[in-house]
Design an enzyme around this catalytic site. Structure first.
Site, mmCIF file in Angstrom:
data_model
loop_
_atom_site.group_PDB
_atom_site.id
_atom_site.type_symbol
_atom_site.label_atom_id
_atom_site.label_comp_id
_atom_site.label_asym_id
_atom_site.label_seq_id
_atom_site.Cartn_x
_atom_site.Cartn_y
_atom_site.Cartn_z
ATOM 1 N N LYS B 76 0.839 -1.207 0.000
ATOM 2 C CA LYS B 76 0.000 0.000 0.000
ATOM 3 C C LYS B 76 0.877 1.261 0.000
ATOM 4 O O LYS B 76 0.613 2.215 -0.742
ATOM 5 C CB LYS B 76 -0.935 0.000 1.223
ATOM 6 C CG LYS B 76 -2.023 -1.062 1.147
ATOM 7 C CD LYS B 76 -2.787 -1.228 2.467
ATOM 8 C CE LYS B 76 -3.713 -2.442 2.403
ATOM 9 N NZ LYS B 76 -4.398 -2.723 3.683
ATOM 10 N N GLN B 120 -5.158 -1.482 9.823
ATOM 11 C CA GLN B 120 -4.837 -2.797 9.252
ATOM 12 C C GLN B 120 -5.393 -3.902 10.154
ATOM 13 O O GLN B 120 -5.117 -3.935 11.347
ATOM 14 C CB GLN B 120 -3.316 -2.933 9.099
ATOM 15 C CG GLN B 120 -2.872 -4.175 8.351
ATOM 16 C CD GLN B 120 -3.239 -4.115 6.871
ATOM 17 O OE1 GLN B 120 -3.162 -3.069 6.232
ATOM 18 N NE2 GLN B 120 -3.653 -5.250 6.309
ATOM 19 N N ASP B 145 -11.413 2.428 3.613
ATOM 20 C CA ASP B 145 -11.619 0.973 3.519
ATOM 21 C C ASP B 145 -13.109 0.648 3.376
ATOM 22 O O ASP B 145 -13.469 -0.476 3.030
ATOM 23 C CB ASP B 145 -11.072 0.270 4.780
ATOM 24 C CG ASP B 145 -9.693 -0.346 4.553
ATOM 25 O OD1 ASP B 145 -9.296 -0.496 3.382
ATOM 26 O OD2 ASP B 145 -9.026 -0.658 5.559
#
Lengths: 320, 320
Positions: B76, B120, B145
């Site tokens: 990422k 995460q 997200d």
């Protein structure tokens, strides 16, 4: 009695093939909702005696004066009164502006005697009001209609424990449970994807472990899809659209439709029918809900259940 | 080139029945994600020149030190750097407590230079941390997200315009679009109902007007259900579970699985495979995504796209 019904279905499906089928078992929302309301009444009485006169509070906020809304609201107020819920009806004129509606919602959010807050839809105002904004302004812990984004998000992702389940789909689940047919592992088909019926119905069936197919206006092979359903829930608002010969033999058929059709034999000139063609469907379904007297009364009963549950959560939080 | 691929599919399905099929067209996530990242790079350059050096900001919050998380985060950060996104990585030790994680999220929520904030998962802490609470603490307007309740609620009820679409399903939709096969009116089957893949994938397909069936561990007739899919998306994490002979001829097959299986012919002793048995599936599918190089790189590209979009919304709001 329910397990007898389930047994009857099994006999019919497995043992009597080739013979002319008997008609489907009728799943009565009138009877079932009465049982729910009686149970809730006892729970409210218990709260009242344990917590010095405490009563669950429900506020119904209306904008304007639609006839259908007035009818729905009066049946909610009546059910609340019977159960012992302290229900209040606030009606704003159809000249109300968005800010005024929001102000009323904020005030109810802050009021500790209001445990359930619903905004009757559709909003009937001459001014432009953003329905989505209004729905999401209701505090999630008072959103007993279960229509806010946060409640929808939890339900759609399987977090069912601390959200409010929307009343119509939750009522459908209660009726399905009454048949004795287990949902887990079955193929369920939902016709419609509305915010208040189809979309949350999909979620409830999915998280009760059915394989779920959602059909809608773009579905081109609807009879074929319907024919695969062990459990069928219809909420589209099209009179008698689903025909009996589409159904899988023995299916559970839940009809959320409430449609008025012309009927010269009635004094009113109209008759209320569902989205399912009842007289043909009950020749092949195993279980079927009637219209009226099926899903409709369950919706009101589930609203009362959510309100009582919200009050119980409130009391629980007071203790800590 | 894509319309040629679609034409090839049509010929294959309608005109060449009975003949041995050619293999499926491979839908490359590597190629597609490269195109997306190049487009985003140009958009970031444009923002930078128009708004005196402005750059979209992404914060990746990690708890603990899992190897797989480290790998995902590094890919990422690499993609962000290439595009010109100002990405920062904050790693808390695995002794971090819930309050500390929440404090970091609140600080990022309040930081105007952070436009995208991701946590995460899974959280790698020796302390008990409520993942749901953490996910929902991210401000909805920075939740790139797309995993918070509010974003999930909007997506599940069809309000797609102002929410962030979860990256993996959104990447799948991009790959499906690349095939030239239209989604509306098709029968789509999703295997899996996880928060990050299956459940939001169902929503995206439904609101792009497919008839959608969701299958999962309780589905007992999976090969039959799969055989009805014009479009199949699989996200279950079981190596090569879906076999080629289950598929409908010409189906679009999107494989979200990333599974490691033993392979003695590799120096590492392992090989990465999807949830679909590729070599049999590409004999009957019309289009298929490879693993690796299919959905995986699209997930990262869509995260970058959401971050750029969030920064654009931020600039738009500054103007008003």
């Amino acid at each position: 009695m329910l397990s007898l019904a389930a047994l009857a279905l099994r006999l019919r499906v497995s043992g009597c093939q080739g013979r002319r089928r008997s008609i489907a078992t009728v799943v009565s929302g009138n009877r079932m909702s009465k049982l729910v309301r009686e149970r809730l009444q006892k729970e409210v009485e218990k709260m009242r005696s344990q917590f010095s006169g405490f009563r669950p509070g429900l506020l119904v906020l209306q904008v304007g004066d639609r006839d259908d809304s007035n009818l729905y609201i009066s049946s909610k107020l009546k059910a609340a009164a019977e159960i012992g819920i302290d229900a209040r009806h606030v009606r704003l004129p159809n000249t109300a502006r968005q800010d005024e509606v929001l102000q009323n919602i904020r005030s109810a959010n802050a009021n500790v005697s209001v445990h359930g807050l619903i905004v009757q839809l559709p909003l009937d105002s001459v001014n432009r009001i953003d329905t989505q904004l209004i729905t999401n302004a209701v505090a999630p812990e008072k959103d007993v209609d279960g229509l806010s984004c946060i409640n929808a998000g939890k339900l759609s992702r399987g977090d069912l424990t601390d959200c409010f389940l929307p009343c119509t789909p939750n009522g459908c689940m209660e009726l399905i449970r009454q048949t004795g047919v287990s949902v887990a592992g079955k193929h369920a088909v939902v016709i419609g994807r509305s915010k208040i019926v189809g979309a949350p119905m999909h979620d409830l069936l999915l998280w009760n472990h059915a394989t779920v197919t959602t059909c809608h206006s773009w579905t081109h092979d609807l009879p074929l899809q319907v024919g695969r359903a062990d459990i069928l829930v219809v909420g589209v608002g099209r009179a008698e659209m689903v025909r009996g010969d589409w159904l899988k033999e023995g299916a559970v058929v839940i009809d959320c439709g409430i449609n008025q059709v012309p009927d010269e034999t009635k004094a009113s000139g109209i008759r209320v029918v569902g989205d399912v063609h009842y007289t043909s469907a009950n020749q092949s379904a195993g279980f079927i809900t009637p219209v009226p007297g099926g899903v409709g009364p369950m919706t009101v009963a589930m609203l009362m259940q959510n309100t009582v549950q919200s009050a119980q959560r409130f009391l629980q939080n007071q203790k800590h």
